[in-house]
Motif scaffolding. Sequence first.
Motif, PDB file in Angstrom:
ATOM      1  N   TYR A   1       0.907  -1.145   0.000  1.00 36.32           N
ATOM      2  CA  TYR A   1       0.000   0.000   0.000  1.00 36.32           C
ATOM      3  C   TYR A   1       0.952   1.202   0.000  1.00 36.32           C
TER       4      TYR A   1
ATOM      5  N   THR B   1      -6.815  16.118  -4.827  1.00 36.38           N
ATOM      6  CA  THR B   1      -7.813  15.945  -3.771  1.00 36.38           C
ATOM      7  C   THR B   1      -8.641  17.213  -3.625  1.00 36.38           C
TER       8      THR B   1
ATOM      9  N   VAL C   1     -10.995  17.406  -6.682  1.00 26.16           N
ATOM     10  CA  VAL C   1     -12.136  16.486  -6.617  1.00 26.16           C
ATOM     11  C   VAL C   1     -13.170  16.998  -5.619  1.00 26.16           C
TER      12      VAL C   1
ATOM     13  N   PRO D   1      -9.616  16.391 -11.991  1.00 22.93           N
ATOM     14  CA  PRO D   1      -8.290  16.380 -11.372  1.00 22.93           C
ATOM     15  C   PRO D   1      -7.156  16.470 -12.394  1.00 22.93           C
TER      16      PRO D   1
ATOM     17  N   GLN E   1      -3.629   8.718 -14.317  1.00 21.40           N
ATOM     18  CA  GLN E   1      -5.023   8.595 -13.904  1.00 21.40           C
ATOM     19  C   GLN E   1      -5.235   9.226 -12.535  1.00 21.40           C
ATOM     20  N   GLN E   2      -6.522   9.375 -12.178  1.00 25.35           N
ATOM     21  CA  GLN E   2      -6.846   9.982 -10.889  1.00 25.35           C
ATOM     22  C   GLN E   2      -6.268   9.160  -9.742  1.00 25.35           C
TER      23      GLN E   2
ATOM     24  N   PHE F   1      -8.703   9.673  -3.847  1.00 25.99           N
ATOM     25  CA  PHE F   1      -9.818   8.754  -3.585  1.00 25.99           C
ATOM     26  C   PHE F   1      -9.800   7.549  -4.530  1.00 25.99           C
ATOM     27  N   ASN F   2      -8.613   7.114  -4.908  1.00 22.48           N
ATOM     28  CA  ASN F   2      -8.476   5.979  -5.815  1.00 22.48           C
ATOM     29  C   ASN F   2      -7.186   5.242  -5.440  1.00 22.48           C
ATOM     30  N   LEU F   3      -6.917   4.156  -6.088  1.00 26.26           N
ATOM     31  CA  LEU F   3      -5.636   3.459  -5.951  1.00 26.26           C
ATOM     32  C   LEU F   3      -5.402   2.740  -7.260  1.00 26.26           C
ATOM     33  N   PHE F   4      -4.139   2.385  -7.522  1.00 27.98           N
ATOM     34  CA  PHE F   4      -3.858   1.705  -8.784  1.00 27.98           C
ATOM     35  C   PHE F   4      -2.584   0.898  -8.691  1.00 27.98           C
ATOM     36  N   SER F   5      -2.495  -0.073  -9.568  1.00 32.14           N
ATOM     37  CA  SER F   5      -1.299  -0.892  -9.685  1.00 32.14           C
ATOM     38  C   SER F   5      -0.112   0.023  -9.954  1.00 32.14           C
TER      39      SER F   5
ATOM     40  N   ILE G   1       0.887  -1.698  -5.097  1.00 31.57           N
ATOM     41  CA  ILE G   1      -0.273  -0.846  -5.349  1.00 31.57           C
ATOM     42  C   ILE G   1      -0.016   0.522  -4.722  1.00 31.57           C
TER      43      ILE G   1
ATOM     44  N   VAL H   1      -1.540   3.835  -3.097  1.00 30.56           N
ATOM     45  CA  VAL H   1      -2.742   4.296  -2.401  1.00 30.56           C
ATOM     46  C   VAL H   1      -2.588   5.786  -2.089  1.00 30.56           C
ATOM     47  N   PRO H   2      -3.705   6.493  -1.897  1.00 30.13           N
ATOM     48  CA  PRO H   2      -3.634   7.953  -1.708  1.00 30.13           C
ATOM     49  C   PRO H   2      -3.225   8.336  -0.287  1.00 30.13           C
ATOM     50  N   VAL H   3      -1.986   8.062   0.014  1.00 31.42           N
ATOM     51  CA  VAL H   3      -1.359   8.349   1.304  1.00 31.42           C
ATOM     52  C   VAL H   3      -0.091   9.128   0.972  1.00 31.42           C
TER      53      VAL H   3
END
Lengths: 373, 373
Positions: A194, A212, A215, A221, A228-229, A232-236, A273, A275-277
Amino acid sequence: MQAATIHHQPRLRHRLPPTTAAPSRRPTSIRMSLRDDGPSLAIVGVTGAVGQEFLSVLSDRDFPYSSIRMLASRRSAGRRFTFEEREYVIEELTPDSFDGVDVALFSAGGSVSRELGPVAAAKGAVVVDNSSAFRMVPGVPLVIPEVNPEAMDGVRIGKGAIVANPNCSTIICLMAATPLHRVAKVTRMVVDTYQAASGAGAAAMEELELQTREVLEGKKPTCKIFSQQYAFNLFSHNSALQSNGYNEEEMKLVNETRKIWSDNDIKVTPTCIRVPVMRAHAESIKLQFEKPLDENTAREILSNAAGLVVIDDRATNSFPTPLKVSNKDDIAVGRIRRDLSMDGDYGLSIFVCGDQIRKGAALNAVQIAEMLL
Amino acid sequence: MQAATIHHQPRLRHRLPPTTAAPSRRPTSIRMSLRDDGPSLAIVGVTGAVGQEFLSVLSDRDFPYSSIRMLASRRSAGRRFTFEEREYVIEELTPDSFDGVDVALFSAGGSVSRELGPVAAAKGAVVVDNSSAFRMVPGVPLVIPEVNPEAMDGVRIGKGAIVANPNCSTIICLMAATPLHRVAKVTRMVVDTYQAASGAGAAAMEELELQTREVLEGKKPTCKIFSQQYAFNLFSHNSALQSNGYNEEEMKLVNETRKIWSDNDIKVTPTCIRVPVMRAHAESIKLQFEKPLDENTAREILSNAAGLVVIDDRATNSFPTPLKVSNKDDIAVGRIRRDLSMDGDYGLSIFVCGDQIRKGAALNAVQIAEMLL
């Protein structure tokens, strides 16, 4: 060493507005470490997220130095900032930048490292390189000081060398896995990450913050760093995919673990992955062992391991989180439990968090440099 | 069936400002499904996130009904809203609410289900319950229509019964794992989740949004639903920990998988984590098989499976994300690759995303109800 109050506020430092995150450990009053008998340093990529953190960590740890060259691209050259009560001018990075430098901390990307790391080493500097350029080169030590300090044997100030700092995900994973590996020998690891924005640099952190806001305001965004956004999302993970279907970030975990543990048989299957952290990674890790290791023994081992803190209170549901480790040196580990999908005590599941910029990058590099003192 | 333009805007519907997320599939013009020969429905917990989604899904799928009772707690009773061009008054939920009801969709929490589910069933209603109250009760079907439709044998309108909707994480996992399980028999699953706010209800989604605004404004975030900051953070799932160190959410994945697959030998080791995403879960899943299954065959199988969409383009780094599936019916699967930590073709790694409110809850429940038509 002279004690002095300093105002360490390097420019360009990325700061989110205050949160409930644990405060930085940086003391308000620390000692200056400028001293004639210290090594001469160079910071390559001083304007980046990790470059800035190099300075914070050097300060926090009273790292001794006789001088520091602040190096960056031509774009930043000439800019001034204050570090430990002295004013510095950022110099343009050139092959001549390393004359007289004892230790050069590099974090300016792989191509800069590939071009100038060998130049600095040829001029006698010990290069501690945060890029992936030399990690898998045979003969280049790939070092986590708590894990494989023996890899530094023979590296010393005055004798040019390149030492590689492992990838952040690898460092955070192995800080927790190694103490258990030493006792029960890990044969296979399943790692799901993460990962925070900081791994992609200060601009990525800024993009996450900007997106953020956008949005929340109902705007489209801005996607410059990532395609990509992110808010509030996550991606590989955005690194390139290999023909085996794993991306480069995942293969770093596989290959670097093998090199650091000197074990080409260790099996690792990662999924990375984003994550938005902001600045700390989390990793869910399943370990399979050659020898049995029960969860209480594992907790005891981890509690006594250097650079680790155990946060594992089931009654209050208190476990590691990215915010709990942000701006902290220690890697936090919790959710320590017997893997209920395996027979006996041959499997453990743990959850690990670590500051990506600090132990995942700058702190580990400075710790490597400390081994030279 | 009469075609009509409707303005389906149930009150209390949680909406984030527009994002680049894929737009909802809800058409601007849909057909009303009010018809004399349809079953009489009751929605229990109509003001909640899932309750509101029940209505959207019924509309989207032209689910036929002769009447709908909109039921909630006394607090919401008397409030009015329009659904498919008719005005409804929310009624207080009581044991008398189920007189004459054919199908009751419950999503008002476990205690409401435990108290009134059996009452409704005794009065002849087929209860489709979204809570965990009855999932593991022997004899209560636990159903994902694409996975184990046979569990519905003998359940029909006019004969009171309780049918349980599985937990969102289980539904999303098994939608992707089952087509592969049918071919190669899964013996062990490692599941790491990236769970959205919606699983904790509309108030949790609102708290995430509020906290995010607060953090961006430099304010202390409001923590009412969760005990710690959620914005720009993540944490181990907030459900209670069992003595084995797994939390309730994780044990649902273990136990529900066994019941749905009718396989008490299947081994599952989950780690459930909440991430700051609004309404779609992601899951990283490692499957071990009894029989070999190569990744190309797996991709082909998944491409042909009902309710699944494969997003798996390595060249463009295009894989499932929560935003790509938000407000969508299909579960997305990608990152399909041979597990490089296992010999031969006995292991696969996949990454799955699904809308938690839709297929993870409301859609699956309505699909169960459709099996009664």
